[in-house]
Design a protein around this motif. Structure first.
Motif, PDB file in Angstrom:
ATOM      1  N   ASN A 196      -8.359 -22.507   7.109  1.00 34.86           N
ATOM      2  CA  ASN A 196      -9.491 -23.347   7.676  1.00 34.86           C
ATOM      3  C   ASN A 196     -10.444 -22.567   8.631  1.00 34.86           C
ATOM      4  O   ASN A 196     -10.385 -21.308   8.772  1.00 34.86           O
ATOM      5  N   GLY A 197     -11.352 -23.322   8.961  1.00 34.13           N
ATOM      6  CA  GLY A 197     -12.582 -22.796   9.798  1.00 34.13           C
ATOM      7  C   GLY A 197     -13.427 -21.832   9.123  1.00 34.13           C
ATOM      8  O   GLY A 197     -14.218 -21.056   9.638  1.00 34.13           O
ATOM      9  N   TRP A 198     -13.634 -22.079   7.445  1.00 35.45           N
ATOM     10  CA  TRP A 198     -14.656 -21.268   6.888  1.00 35.45           C
ATOM     11  C   TRP A 198     -15.845 -21.985   6.941  1.00 35.45           C
ATOM     12  O   TRP A 198     -16.554 -22.187   6.075  1.00 35.45           O
ATOM     13  N   ASP A 199     -16.462 -21.876   8.153  1.00 33.57           N
ATOM     14  CA  ASP A 199     -17.705 -22.411   8.514  1.00 33.57           C
ATOM     15  C   ASP A 199     -18.542 -21.370   8.456  1.00 33.57           C
ATOM     16  O   ASP A 199     -19.380 -21.324   9.543  1.00 33.57           O
ATOM     17  N   PHE A 200     -19.010 -20.785   7.280  1.00 28.22           N
ATOM     18  CA  PHE A 200     -19.970 -19.736   7.188  1.00 28.22           C
ATOM     19  C   PHE A 200     -21.139 -19.855   6.497  1.00 28.22           C
ATOM     20  O   PHE A 200     -21.342 -20.972   5.668  1.00 28.22           O
ATOM     21  N   ARG A 201     -22.028 -19.174   6.762  1.00 30.53           N
ATOM     22  CA  ARG A 201     -23.505 -19.413   5.873  1.00 30.53           C
ATOM     23  C   ARG A 201     -23.060 -18.916   4.392  1.00 30.53           C
ATOM     24  O   ARG A 201     -23.532 -19.781   3.319  1.00 30.53           O
ATOM     25  N   TYR A 212     -15.344 -11.753   1.643  1.00 30.76           N
ATOM     26  CA  TYR A 212     -16.529 -11.422   2.736  1.00 30.76           C
ATOM     27  C   TYR A 212     -17.139 -12.703   2.883  1.00 30.76           C
ATOM     28  O   TYR A 212     -17.237 -13.834   2.415  1.00 30.76           O
ATOM     29  N   ALA A 213     -17.322 -12.925   4.464  1.00 34.54           N
ATOM     30  CA  ALA A 213     -18.083 -13.965   4.819  1.00 34.54           C
ATOM     31  C   ALA A 213     -18.955 -13.686   6.045  1.00 34.54           C
ATOM     32  O   ALA A 213     -19.147 -12.707   6.564  1.00 34.54           O
ATOM     33  N   ILE A 214     -20.148 -14.344   5.595  1.00 36.48           N
ATOM     34  CA  ILE A 214     -21.301 -13.991   6.433  1.00 36.48           C
ATOM     35  C   ILE A 214     -21.535 -15.211   7.516  1.00 36.48           C
ATOM     36  O   ILE A 214     -21.628 -16.424   6.807  1.00 36.48           O
ATOM     37  N   THR A 215     -21.484 -14.944   8.794  1.00 33.83           N
ATOM     38  CA  THR A 215     -21.624 -16.026   9.717  1.00 33.83           C
ATOM     39  C   THR A 215     -23.178 -16.507   9.938  1.00 33.83           C
ATOM     40  O   THR A 215     -23.995 -15.933   9.323  1.00 33.83           O
TER      41      THR A 215
END
Length: 256
Positions: A196-201, A212-215
């Motif tokens: 959870n918490g995958w609130d990325f751009r 890969y996750a971009i904030t």
């Protein structure tokens, strides 16, 4: 011992992930992430300009240097990036039209020419692009419906039929598509919550569990999903910052 060492070095060299970034002005930049197995911020190639004019609705990559662009009119164009290991601007195949009518909410690639398209109503369609190495318009499987209800914030593919979906609430769900080579609607694992918490751009995958996750502020975070084969919530590496300034129109990884 020397043979084993040489093999290990070769394997490590081949493990680097090519990452592409499309700027607001349409330039394409190339990055090489050498830390895709351990989460290190190792970038032997950074921001190499390998092209311009990438003003498309969507751009994404498949295996072996295949890059796909969906034009504003729904045409699918194919590019072959022969420099996906070195970062050179070597494009032996450019802007070859291989299809039309790609008017979907989202399109992305899996392994070995697997292409997934999500319609406006949430249906998932499967395509097999047999021409992913040479750019030929060879589609032995086209528009086979393999699911419905894919109304997520973002969906992307990892290795070996791993499909990830980020819900509107930021939950990460895992699906295993066993039919990624045949186009069958074979889903032995469906909608398993693995985070959870995958609130990325933006979120996208490399090979072998690299995520890969971009904030929102442009930081790039690295995750290692060790459960990409069985859907287990096994994350030996989580949210390691490996870069900043990733304020691009679009970012995606290429396959090997």
């Amino acid at each position: 011992m020397l043979v084993a060492f040489t093999y290990a070095v070769a394997a490590a060299a081949n493990a680097d992930t090519p990452v592409y970034a499309v700027q607001q002005n349409g330039d394409m930049l190339f990055y090489k992430h050498a830390g895709d197995t351990n989460g290190s911020a190792s970038w032997p190639i950074q921001a190499a300009n390998i092209g311009n004019g990438w003003d498309f609705r969507q751009v994404f990559a498949g295996d072996a240097g295949s890059v796909y662009a969906v034009a504003q009119n729904g045409d699918m164009l194919f590019y072959k990036h022969a420099g996906y290991e070195t970062g050179s601007a070597d494009w032996p195949v450019q802007a070859t039209k291989i299809g039309n009518g790609w008017d979907f909410r989202q399109v992305f690639a899996g392994d070995n020419g697997a292409i997934y398209a999500i319609t406006r109503n949430g249906d998932m369609l499967f395509y097999q692009h047999a021409g992913f190495r040479d750019g030929s318009a060879d589609w032995p499987i086209q528009a086979v419906k393999i699911g419905s209800g894919w109304n997520f914030r973002q969906v992307f593919a990892g290795s070996e039929g791993a499909i990830y979906a980020v819900t509107q609430s930021g939950d990460m769900l895992f699906y295993k598509h066993a039919g990624y080579e045949t186009g069958s609607a074979d889903w032995p694992i469906q909608a398993v919550k693995i985070g959870n918490g995958w609130d990325f751009r933006q979120v996208f995958a490399g090979d072998n569990g690299a995520i890969y996750a971009i904030t929102q502020n442009g930081d790039m975070l690295f995750y290692q999903h060790a459960g990409f084969r069985d859907g287990s919530a096994d994350w030996p590496i989580q949210a390691v910052k490996i870069g900043s300034g990733w304020n691009f129109k679009e970012v995606f990884a290429g396959g090997r």
